[in-house]
Design an enzyme around this catalytic site. Structure first.
Site, PDB file in Angstrom:
ATOM      1  N   ARG A 115       0.036  17.566 -41.173  1.00 22.86           N
ATOM      2  CA  ARG A 115       0.098  18.661 -42.153  1.00 22.86           C
ATOM      3  C   ARG A 115       0.301  18.067 -43.553  1.00 22.86           C
ATOM      4  O   ARG A 115       1.150  17.228 -43.780  1.00 22.86           O
ATOM      5  CB  ARG A 115       1.252  19.592 -41.818  1.00 22.86           C
ATOM      6  CG  ARG A 115       1.463  20.750 -42.803  1.00 22.86           C
ATOM      7  CD  ARG A 115       2.488  20.428 -43.862  1.00 22.86           C
ATOM      8  NE  ARG A 115       2.776  21.566 -44.738  1.00 22.86           N
ATOM      9  CZ  ARG A 115       3.516  21.474 -45.832  1.00 22.86           C
ATOM     10  NH1 ARG A 115       4.039  20.325 -46.194  1.00 22.86           N
ATOM     11  NH2 ARG A 115       3.739  22.536 -46.577  1.00 22.86           N
ATOM     12  N   VAL A 116      -0.501  18.517 -44.497  1.00 21.92           N
ATOM     13  CA  VAL A 116      -0.381  18.036 -45.873  1.00 21.92           C
ATOM     14  C   VAL A 116      -0.011  19.227 -46.748  1.00 21.92           C
ATOM     15  O   VAL A 116      -0.620  20.292 -46.651  1.00 21.92           O
ATOM     16  CB  VAL A 116      -1.699  17.399 -46.346  1.00 21.92           C
ATOM     17  CG1 VAL A 116      -1.657  17.080 -47.836  1.00 21.92           C
ATOM     18  CG2 VAL A 116      -1.989  16.119 -45.546  1.00 21.92           C
ATOM     19  N   GLY A 148       4.286  24.773 -49.957  1.00 15.00           N
ATOM     20  CA  GLY A 148       3.052  24.151 -50.406  1.00 15.00           C
ATOM     21  C   GLY A 148       1.810  24.969 -50.125  1.00 15.00           C
ATOM     22  O   GLY A 148       0.873  25.005 -50.931  1.00 15.00           O
ATOM     23  N   THR A 193      11.467  18.335 -52.310  1.00 13.40           N
ATOM     24  CA  THR A 193      10.469  17.509 -52.996  1.00 13.40           C
ATOM     25  C   THR A 193      11.076  17.115 -54.325  1.00 13.40           C
ATOM     26  O   THR A 193      12.001  17.771 -54.795  1.00 13.40           O
ATOM     27  CB  THR A 193       9.208  18.368 -53.293  1.00 13.40           C
ATOM     28  OG1 THR A 193       8.606  18.744 -52.076  1.00 13.40           O
ATOM     29  CG2 THR A 193       8.183  17.652 -54.154  1.00 13.40           C
ATOM     30  N   ASP A 218       1.349  20.704 -50.789  1.00  9.70           N
ATOM     31  CA  ASP A 218       0.743  20.759 -52.124  1.00  9.70           C
ATOM     32  C   ASP A 218       0.995  19.506 -52.953  1.00  9.70           C
ATOM     33  O   ASP A 218       0.223  19.201 -53.875  1.00  9.70           O
ATOM     34  CB  ASP A 218       1.281  21.975 -52.887  1.00  9.70           C
ATOM     35  CG  ASP A 218       2.811  21.988 -52.964  1.00  9.70           C
ATOM     36  OD1 ASP A 218       3.461  21.386 -52.084  1.00  9.70           O
ATOM     37  OD2 ASP A 218       3.358  22.605 -53.894  1.00  9.70           O
ATOM     38  N   THR A 250       7.677  22.489 -56.507  1.00 10.43           N
ATOM     39  CA  THR A 250       8.357  22.267 -55.231  1.00 10.43           C
ATOM     40  C   THR A 250       8.395  23.614 -54.505  1.00 10.43           C
ATOM     41  O   THR A 250       8.332  24.659 -55.145  1.00 10.43           O
ATOM     42  CB  THR A 250       9.810  21.769 -55.419  1.00 10.43           C
ATOM     43  OG1 THR A 250      10.551  22.761 -56.146  1.00 10.43           O
ATOM     44  CG2 THR A 250       9.885  20.461 -56.180  1.00 10.43           C
ATOM     45  N   GLY A 251       8.498  23.567 -53.190  1.00 11.17           N
ATOM     46  CA  GLY A 251       8.558  24.811 -52.424  1.00 11.17           C
ATOM     47  C   GLY A 251       7.384  24.942 -51.470  1.00 11.17           C
ATOM     48  O   GLY A 251       6.732  23.944 -51.148  1.00 11.17           O
TER      49      GLY A 251
HETATM   50  N1  ASP Z   1       5.996  21.474 -51.558  1.00  6.39           N
HETATM   51  C1  ASP Z   1       6.326  20.643 -50.455  1.00  6.39           C
HETATM   52  C2  ASP Z   1       5.349  20.858 -49.355  1.00  6.39           C
HETATM   53  O1  ASP Z   1       4.921  21.977 -49.130  1.00  6.39           O
HETATM   54  C3  ASP Z   1       7.678  20.819 -49.903  1.00  6.39           C
HETATM   55  C4  ASP Z   1       8.757  21.209 -50.849  1.00  6.39           C
HETATM   56  O2  ASP Z   1       8.633  21.161 -52.039  1.00  6.39           O
HETATM   57  O3  ASP Z   1       9.839  21.579 -50.398  1.00  6.39           O
HETATM   58  O4  ASP Z   1       5.068  19.908 -48.661  1.00  6.39           O
END
Ligand code: ASP
Length: 352
Positions: free
Chosen positions: A227-228, A253, A199, A230, A250-251
């Protein structure tokens, strides 16, 4: 029951009245001054070009939201960044679905799109949701129709590289289906990429102390369609309070949504905590609540997922922290742009 005062009436009545007057006390009005006068742009590790562009625009006197959106557009349009926009890793059905949100400090307004297909720059559409609709979040085909009404062209977002990743994932999903992987071994890069997140988040404060932020992503790779994550959820993937600061993430969600992460970071900063410490305390809380979901934990009871926060205060202080050690964020302080080591909650064991 019908509203006595339609939105159209409101817009008409509002014309000619200054923003400050409409806000009554003018509490959320544009800042008059930034105590430090420091301009700062922070972003996730993939945002080097982003912070550079955004800072250039801040120096030019542009609105901080215009600046951060123009900054992330570079990454959204880049087919080589496989975590955002064009070239993003597709969902389970080999379709690229994008999520994005923006938030503008001076007006305390936000816009977002989720699970939107075919548009390379979802952050621009999110900004239009904020500016040109009475809504905060549009999803799926509704978001796409809205984008098309504003002149965006439908495009194929699936690059050949992303298709090949999908195919490898599909072929290795099970040895009990009819899809066979090729004989050669996976190279390391491909191994890493088979199941990943990615992200871009970018937040900025201008010389007046006005804040804005944006988060944009193709989300979890090979996700269930619809799927949604964060990123488009205000309070989770992004939050801005013009009196305090801005934060984004990021990470994983899901863990973030369940803890209103970015909102929590900003609330810690409101209590006087530094941006880095606010990110760490939020991660601590997320690690703690995750203990109630055993499948998320490793053998030591620590979260087996990654999550990062990026934060700036109104005064231009900044910080970032991650669940696990070993990552960097990007910063532009008005003079130079650079990568900095992020703080972390848990130290990753050295791989042997
Ligand atoms: N946070 C994002 C999600 O969960 C993905 C990501 O940051 O890697 O969609």
């Amino acid at each position: 029951m019908q509203n006595k005062f339609s939105r159209r009436d409101f817009l008409k009545a509002g014309m000619g009245i200054s923003a400050a007057a409409m806000l009554g006390e003018g509490k959320i009005a544009r800042s008059k001054s930034n105590e430090s006068g420091k301009m700062v742009v922070i972003a996730s590790g993939n945002g080097l070009r982003t912070v550079y562009k955004a800072m250039e625009m801040l120096k030019n006197g542009d609105d901080p939201l215009d600046a951060v959106v123009a900054g992330v557009n570079i990454v959204e349009e880049d087919p080589d960044d496989m975590s955002v926009g064009y070239g993003g890793i597709p969902n389970e059905d080999m379709e690229v679905e994008l999520d994005a949100s923006v938030m503008h400090g001076p007006t305390h307004n936000a816009g977002a799109v989720a699970a939107m297909k075919h548009i390379k720059t979802p952050s621009k559409v999110a900004k239009l949701v904020m500016e040109r609709s009475d809504h905060a979040l549009l999803i799926g085909t509704g978001a796409l129709k809205f984008a098309k009404a504003h002149g965006f062209k439908e495009e194929n977002l699936l690059t050949d590289k992303a298709r090949q990743r999908w195919l490898r994932w599909k072929e290795r999903l099970s040895d009990r289906d009819d899809w066979f992987p090729p004989q050669e071994d996976l190279d390391e890069e491909l191994q890493e990429a088979l199941r990943n997140y990615g992200t871009i988040n970018c937040c900025a404060v201008d010389a007046n102390g006005d804040l804005a932020g944006v988060t944009t992503t193709s989300g979890l790779s090979y996700k269930i369609p619809g799927r949604v994550g964060d990123s488009p959820i205000i309070g989770a993937g992004l939050y801005v309070d013009n009196t305090v600061g801005a934060a984004g993430s990021t990470g994983r969600g899901e863990a973030n949504i369940l803890n209103c992460g970015s909102f929590t970071v900003v609330e810690f900063m409101r209590q006087g905590v530094s941006p880095e410490e606010a990110c760490l305390r939020t991660l601590e809380r997320i690690a703690e609540t995750s203990k109630r979901q055993p499948h998320l934990l490793d053998e030591e009871g620590k979260p087996r997922f990654g999550l990062s926060f990026y934060a700036i205060s109104k005064k231009g202080e900044y910080g970032s922290a991650r669940m696990w050690s070993g990552g960097r964020f990007v910063l532009h302080d008005g003079t130079t742009s650079r990568k900095e080591e992020a703080a972390y909650l848990f130290k990753r064991k050295q791989r042997r």
